[in-house]
Design an enzyme around this catalytic site. Sequence first.
Site, mmCIF file in Angstrom:
data_model
loop_
_atom_site.group_PDB
_atom_site.id
_atom_site.type_symbol
_atom_site.label_atom_id
_atom_site.label_comp_id
_atom_site.label_asym_id
_atom_site.label_seq_id
_atom_site.Cartn_x
_atom_site.Cartn_y
_atom_site.Cartn_z
ATOM 1 N N LYS A 1 33.757 10.763 -0.894
ATOM 2 C CA LYS A 1 34.151 9.934 -2.041
ATOM 3 C C LYS A 1 34.745 8.616 -1.551
ATOM 4 C CE LYS A 1 35.469 13.866 -4.905
ATOM 5 N NZ LYS A 1 36.589 14.578 -5.490
ATOM 6 N N HIS B 1 10.395 35.872 0.576
ATOM 7 C CA HIS B 1 9.110 35.264 0.936
ATOM 8 C C HIS B 1 9.286 33.863 1.510
ATOM 9 C CE1 HIS B 1 6.585 38.439 -0.961
ATOM 10 N NE2 HIS B 1 7.756 38.682 -1.523
ATOM 11 N N GLU C 1 34.680 26.213 -0.332
ATOM 12 C CA GLU C 1 35.806 25.283 -0.478
ATOM 13 C C GLU C 1 37.126 25.923 -0.076
ATOM 14 O OE1 GLU C 1 36.405 23.229 -4.263
ATOM 15 O OE2 GLU C 1 34.766 21.886 -3.806
#
Length: 436
Positions: free
Chosen positions: A423, A309, A288
């Site tokens: 948003k 892995h 951010e």
Amino acid sequence: MKNIEFDYSQAADFVSENEIDAILPEAAAARKVLTERTGEGNTFLGWLDLPDMPEELIADIEKTAEKIRSEADVLIVIGIGGSYLGAKAAVSALRGAYANELALLGGKKPAIYFSGCDMSSDHLASLLEVIREKKVFINVISKSGTTTEPAISLRILCDAVKAAAGEDARNRIIATTDAKKGALKTLADKEGWKTFIVPDNVGGRFSVLTPVGLLPIASAGLCIRKMIEGAKAAKENAANDNLRENTACMYAAVRNILYRKGKKAEILANFEQGLHYRGEWWKQLYGESEGKEGKGIYPDSLDFSTDLHSMGQYIQEGERMLMETFIDVEEPRNRIEIPHWTENLDGLGYLEGKTLGYVNRTALKGTSEAHRDGGVPNMKFTVPEMNEFYLGYIFYMFEYACGVSGYMLGVNPFNQPGVEAYKKNMFRLLGKPSAK
Ligand code: PA5
């Protein structure tokens, strides 16, 4: 207490000492902008001073945490992004992987769950099942007070607590929010909930050393004073004008050299399962803060040896745009020896009597060398042990390095304009009145 050491020897094939000498003046200039508070985002630099916290605030947090610890079976921390990741990082690092299960089986209370960090009805439904018949406290954390995920979660969990506790619910809900404004502040005042303040000048991802992080951390039985001491030690190190000895600035300098050489993504890798959320916290802090204007090192975090892995192949031989930073914990909190088996069918006889911690740290060394040889320069922070002091140290050190690094990249590290885009669309699609 020993300092945390920064080692970039496994990046030496990619970063010369001359290049470091050349970039350090840039790091110094960025640091000056940060500490003299002259750069963009300078109204959000309150976190620089946070380790110098008033005694009354620490005592109030401890007293509230004590009440939660003595009365609650379960504490639900509601928040998203910077409003929960710091607390979750600390609690997961120091409380033990199965602390919640143990708490619910009659061990040290409370069990601590995090909610409001997604919008999964299945996740929330599972939590409602766990808390049935339990004495539940809530710490709802939202600086703005209007973030959708925690607000929805609060409605549902608040109703559940009220249904179970009736009038006493008001004593079981604590809000951490803005001092004066916002929906959560208004609601908390109306309902008579205790409140803690998120300082105006501290952004979410830099707020772990405010009540945002400290109340849940203290409620987990961890010593927030030691954490603050650790942050103070990191602050002292960050004040060192000799940048070669300044861990945060050296880290910022080396990662920026690597970035300019095409290492566009950084993996923060730990070898302790408990540090998973430390990686998530770091990822938010750097993602951010730096990812804007088409710039920024892409942060990722992995848990080794587990992810060796799954992602080990890519790191070793995939696209060569990676750098890596290891968190090396010298002493694990628990010592486990590899036992003797008369039959050596698994071929582990040569490890008998050795500790699992030794094997784990050896895996780190082997991984670091292999990745370096595969073209992934790596850096390492050596942490003497994982405790409150070093957690506080790491929080502050990474925040400081992030401020310096962001200014070196030429972005404002303290805003996050990009997170509004999803948003806006979501509100329009949901038909939110003000979104039309
Ligand atoms: O770092 C940030 O600023 C964000 O991650 C916020 O912490 C997050 O969006 C939650 O915001 P709020 O505390 O206002 O609910």
